[in-house]
Design a protein around this motif. Structure first.
Motif, PDB file in Angstrom:
ATOM      1  N   LEU A  38       0.911  -1.025  -0.092  1.00 11.64           N
ATOM      2  CA  LEU A  38      -0.013   0.063   0.105  1.00 11.64           C
ATOM      3  C   LEU A  38       1.001   1.241   0.138  1.00 11.64           C
ATOM      4  CD1 LEU A  38      -2.651   1.447   0.377  1.00 11.64           C
ATOM      5  CD2 LEU A  38      -2.462   1.150   2.784  1.00 11.64           C
ATOM      6  N   LEU A  39       1.869   1.272   0.805  1.00 13.41           N
ATOM      7  CA  LEU A  39       2.812   2.528   0.866  1.00 13.41           C
ATOM      8  C   LEU A  39       3.536   2.618  -0.426  1.00 13.41           C
ATOM      9  CD1 LEU A  39       4.236   2.352   4.636  1.00 13.41           C
ATOM     10  CD2 LEU A  39       2.458   3.910   3.609  1.00 13.41           C
ATOM     11  N   ASN A  40       3.877   1.374  -1.086  1.00 14.30           N
ATOM     12  CA  ASN A  40       4.731   1.466  -2.349  1.00 14.30           C
ATOM     13  C   ASN A  40       3.874   1.984  -3.528  1.00 14.30           C
ATOM     14  OD1 ASN A  40       7.017   0.413  -1.594  1.00 14.30           O
ATOM     15  ND2 ASN A  40       6.252  -1.509  -2.005  1.00 14.30           N
ATOM     16  N   LEU A  41       2.357   1.874  -3.458  1.00  9.41           N
ATOM     17  CA  LEU A  41       1.440   2.436  -4.191  1.00  9.41           C
ATOM     18  C   LEU A  41       1.338   4.047  -4.083  1.00  9.41           C
ATOM     19  CD1 LEU A  41      -1.304  -0.505  -4.453  1.00  9.41           C
ATOM     20  CD2 LEU A  41       0.243   0.125  -6.075  1.00  9.41           C
ATOM     21  N   VAL A  42       1.223   4.221  -2.747  1.00 12.10           N
ATOM     22  CA  VAL A  42       1.063   5.763  -2.364  1.00 12.10           C
ATOM     23  C   VAL A  42       2.235   6.449  -3.043  1.00 12.10           C
ATOM     24  CG1 VAL A  42       1.019   7.374  -0.595  1.00 12.10           C
ATOM     25  CG2 VAL A  42      -0.421   5.395  -0.316  1.00 12.10           C
ATOM     26  N   GLU A  43       3.425   5.950  -2.480  1.00 11.07           N
ATOM     27  CA  GLU A  43       4.722   6.729  -3.190  1.00 11.07           C
ATOM     28  C   GLU A  43       4.782   6.700  -4.664  1.00 11.07           C
ATOM     29  OE1 GLU A  43       9.500   6.338  -2.568  1.00 11.07           O
ATOM     30  OE2 GLU A  43       8.293   4.533  -2.618  1.00 11.07           O
ATOM     31  N   ASP A  44       4.448   5.527  -5.544  1.00 15.31           N
ATOM     32  CA  ASP A  44       4.478   5.801  -6.830  1.00 15.31           C
ATOM     33  C   ASP A  44       3.394   6.723  -7.333  1.00 15.31           C
ATOM     34  OD1 ASP A  44       6.269   3.574  -7.010  1.00 15.31           O
ATOM     35  OD2 ASP A  44       4.642   1.985  -7.444  1.00 15.31           O
ATOM     36  N   GLU A  45       2.294   6.742  -6.741  1.00 16.35           N
ATOM     37  CA  GLU A  45       1.109   7.825  -7.266  1.00 16.35           C
ATOM     38  C   GLU A  45       1.449   9.309  -6.899  1.00 16.35           C
ATOM     39  OE1 GLU A  45      -3.414   8.031  -8.070  1.00 16.35           O
ATOM     40  OE2 GLU A  45      -2.863   6.089  -7.600  1.00 16.35           O
ATOM     41  N   PHE A  46       1.846   9.320  -5.483  1.00 17.37           N
ATOM     42  CA  PHE A  46       1.872  10.620  -5.048  1.00 17.37           C
ATOM     43  C   PHE A  46       3.237  11.205  -4.266  1.00 17.37           C
ATOM     44  CE2 PHE A  46      -2.496   8.778  -4.345  1.00 17.37           C
ATOM     45  CZ  PHE A  46      -3.147   9.898  -5.186  1.00 17.37           C
ATOM     46  N   GLY A  47       4.124  10.152  -4.096  1.00 13.73           N
ATOM     47  CA  GLY A  47       5.290  10.586  -3.509  1.00 13.73           C
ATOM     48  C   GLY A  47       4.936  10.529  -1.859  1.00 13.73           C
ATOM     49  N   PHE A  48       6.155  10.840  -1.182  1.00 13.34           N
ATOM     50  CA  PHE A  48       6.096  10.986   0.342  1.00 13.34           C
ATOM     51  C   PHE A  48       6.526  12.380   0.531  1.00 13.34           C
ATOM     52  CE2 PHE A  48       6.946   6.483   0.629  1.00 13.34           C
ATOM     53  CZ  PHE A  48       5.548   6.082   0.822  1.00 13.34           C
ATOM     54  N   ASP A  49       6.843  13.185  -0.557  1.00 13.22           N
ATOM     55  CA  ASP A  49       6.896  14.614  -0.244  1.00 13.22           C
ATOM     56  C   ASP A  49       5.819  15.345  -0.060  1.00 13.22           C
ATOM     57  OD1 ASP A  49       8.112  17.006   0.031  1.00 13.22           O
ATOM     58  OD2 ASP A  49       8.598  17.428  -1.850  1.00 13.22           O
ATOM     59  N   GLN A  50       4.918  15.337   0.955  1.00 12.93           N
ATOM     60  CA  GLN A  50       3.619  15.764   1.078  1.00 12.93           C
ATOM     61  C   GLN A  50       3.670  16.906   2.403  1.00 12.93           C
ATOM     62  OE1 GLN A  50       1.017  12.644   2.335  1.00 12.93           O
ATOM     63  NE2 GLN A  50       1.532  11.528   0.707  1.00 12.93           N
ATOM     64  N   PRO A  51       2.722  17.843   2.228  1.00 11.72           N
ATOM     65  CA  PRO A  51       2.762  18.751   3.085  1.00 11.72           C
ATOM     66  C   PRO A  51       2.684  18.315   4.455  1.00 11.72           C
ATOM     67  CG  PRO A  51       0.700  19.101   1.912  1.00 11.72           C
ATOM     68  CD  PRO A  51       1.275  17.722   1.434  1.00 11.72           C
ATOM     69  N   ASN A  52       3.483  18.784   5.642  1.00 15.63           N
ATOM     70  CA  ASN A  52       3.567  18.431   6.916  1.00 15.63           C
ATOM     71  C   ASN A  52       2.362  18.555   7.710  1.00 15.63           C
ATOM     72  OD1 ASN A  52       4.390  17.615   9.421  1.00 15.63           O
ATOM     73  ND2 ASN A  52       5.753  19.159   9.751  1.00 15.63           N
ATOM     74  N   MET A  53       1.633  17.275   7.646  1.00 14.15           N
ATOM     75  CA  MET A  53       0.322  17.243   8.365  1.00 14.15           C
ATOM     76  C   MET A  53       0.496  16.624   9.699  1.00 14.15           C
ATOM     77  SD  MET A  53      -1.952  16.315   5.169  1.00 14.15           S
ATOM     78  CE  MET A  53      -1.466  14.599   5.083  1.00 14.15           C
ATOM     79  N   GLY A  54       1.599  16.072  10.005  1.00 11.43           N
ATOM     80  CA  GLY A  54       1.734  15.256  11.070  1.00 11.43           C
ATOM     81  C   GLY A  54       1.479  13.839  11.116  1.00 11.43           C
ATOM     82  N   GLY A  55       1.215  13.252   9.731  1.00 14.88           N
ATOM     83  CA  GLY A  55       1.062  11.883   9.343  1.00 14.88           C
ATOM     84  C   GLY A  55       1.004  11.728   8.219  1.00 14.88           C
ATOM     85  N   GLN A  56       0.900  10.493   7.673  1.00 14.23           N
ATOM     86  CA  GLN A  56       1.116  10.109   6.192  1.00 14.23           C
ATOM     87  C   GLN A  56      -0.335   9.983   5.523  1.00 14.23           C
ATOM     88  OE1 GLN A  56       3.742   9.489   3.999  1.00 14.23           O
ATOM     89  NE2 GLN A  56       2.273   9.519   2.549  1.00 14.23           N
ATOM     90  N   LEU A  57      -0.480  10.685   4.427  1.00 15.21           N
ATOM     91  CA  LEU A  57      -1.730  10.500   3.647  1.00 15.21           C
ATOM     92  C   LEU A  57      -1.890   9.318   3.011  1.00 15.21           C
ATOM     93  CD1 LEU A  57      -4.554  11.950   2.938  1.00 15.21           C
ATOM     94  CD2 LEU A  57      -2.950  13.019   0.836  1.00 15.21           C
ATOM     95  N   ILE A  58      -2.954   8.548   3.141  1.00 14.47           N
ATOM     96  CA  ILE A  58      -3.029   7.185   2.497  1.00 14.47           C
ATOM     97  C   ILE A  58      -4.412   7.671   1.594  1.00 14.47           C
ATOM     98  CG2 ILE A  58      -3.559   4.991   2.576  1.00 14.47           C
ATOM     99  CD1 ILE A  58      -1.118   5.171   4.154  1.00 14.47           C
ATOM    100  N   PRO A  59      -4.337   7.735   0.456  1.00 14.66           N
ATOM    101  CA  PRO A  59      -5.397   8.272  -0.431  1.00 14.66           C
ATOM    102  C   PRO A  59      -6.530   6.993  -0.965  1.00 14.66           C
ATOM    103  CG  PRO A  59      -3.600   8.371  -1.742  1.00 14.66           C
ATOM    104  CD  PRO A  59      -3.236   8.018  -0.454  1.00 14.66           C
ATOM    105  N   CYS A  60      -6.405   5.924  -0.045  1.00 15.07           N
ATOM    106  CA  CYS A  60      -7.505   4.844  -0.594  1.00 15.07           C
ATOM    107  C   CYS A  60      -8.525   5.207   0.195  1.00 15.07           C
ATOM    108  CB  CYS A  60      -6.892   3.501  -0.271  1.00 15.07           C
ATOM    109  SG  CYS A  60      -6.630   3.159   1.451  1.00 15.07           S
ATOM    110  N   SER A  61      -9.598   4.531  -0.231  1.00 13.76           N
ATOM    111  CA  SER A  61     -10.806   4.691   0.473  1.00 13.76           C
ATOM    112  C   SER A  61     -10.847   4.146   1.955  1.00 13.76           C
ATOM    113  CB  SER A  61     -12.059   3.621  -0.071  1.00 13.76           C
ATOM    114  OG  SER A  61     -11.922   2.486  -0.134  1.00 13.76           O
ATOM    115  N   GLU A  62     -11.589   4.556   2.753  1.00 13.69           N
ATOM    116  CA  GLU A  62     -11.787   4.002   4.320  1.00 13.69           C
ATOM    117  C   GLU A  62     -11.789   2.654   4.277  1.00 13.69           C
ATOM    118  OE1 GLU A  62     -13.197   6.379   7.852  1.00 13.69           O
ATOM    119  OE2 GLU A  62     -14.083   7.391   6.303  1.00 13.69           O
ATOM    120  N   GLU A  63     -12.999   2.073   3.412  1.00 16.03           N
ATOM    121  CA  GLU A  63     -13.137   0.708   3.455  1.00 16.03           C
ATOM    122  C   GLU A  63     -12.098  -0.046   3.136  1.00 16.03           C
ATOM    123  OE1 GLU A  63     -14.943   3.402   1.843  1.00 16.03           O
ATOM    124  OE2 GLU A  63     -16.432   3.617   3.172  1.00 16.03           O
ATOM    125  N   CYS A  64     -11.167   0.279   1.985  1.00 16.44           N
ATOM    126  CA  CYS A  64     -10.104  -0.458   1.810  1.00 16.44           C
ATOM    127  C   CYS A  64      -9.086  -0.671   2.840  1.00 16.44           C
ATOM    128  CB  CYS A  64      -9.636   0.348   0.406  1.00 16.44           C
ATOM    129  SG  CYS A  64      -7.887  -0.413  -0.148  1.00 16.44           S
TER     130      CYS A  64
END
Length: 93
Positions: free
Chosen positions: A56-82
């Motif tokens: 899941l993290l590899n998919l997030v990195e491939d699509e969005f990268g890990f250079d995200q705004p500092n939100m205090g946590g990692q954004l996981i853009p999949c659905s909550e159900e997933c």
């Protein structure tokens, strides 16, 4: 155990809202924001060792990268159900 951390709702605009000691993350856990609503969940660090979560993290990195705004946590853009399905499966392995 994964649990929702609703005390702050959506992801803060900047880290100052988290760094002031207002966010209670238990030792051995980290925070992620899931889905379009960016619902906050606190999950155990051992998830990082699991191959399914790593994928899941590899998919997030491939699509969005890990250079995200500092939100205090990692954004996981999949659905909550997933996300909840994955975390449930991790607890039953």
């Amino acid at each position: 155990m994964v649990y929702e951390n609703p005390s702050h709702g959506k992801a803060p605009e900047d880290s100052s809202k988290i760094s002031g000691g207002k966010c209670n993350i238990p030792k051995g856990h980290f925070m992620v924001y899931v889905g379009e609503a960016r619902k906050r969940y606190v999950i155990p660090l051992w998830y990082l060792k699991d191959p399914m979560f790593q994928e899941l993290l590899n998919l997030v990195e491939d699509e969005f990268g890990f250079d995200q705004p500092n939100m205090g946590g990692q954004l996981i853009p999949c659905s909550e159900e997933c996300f909840l399905g994955l975390t449930s499966a991790l607890h039953h392995c």
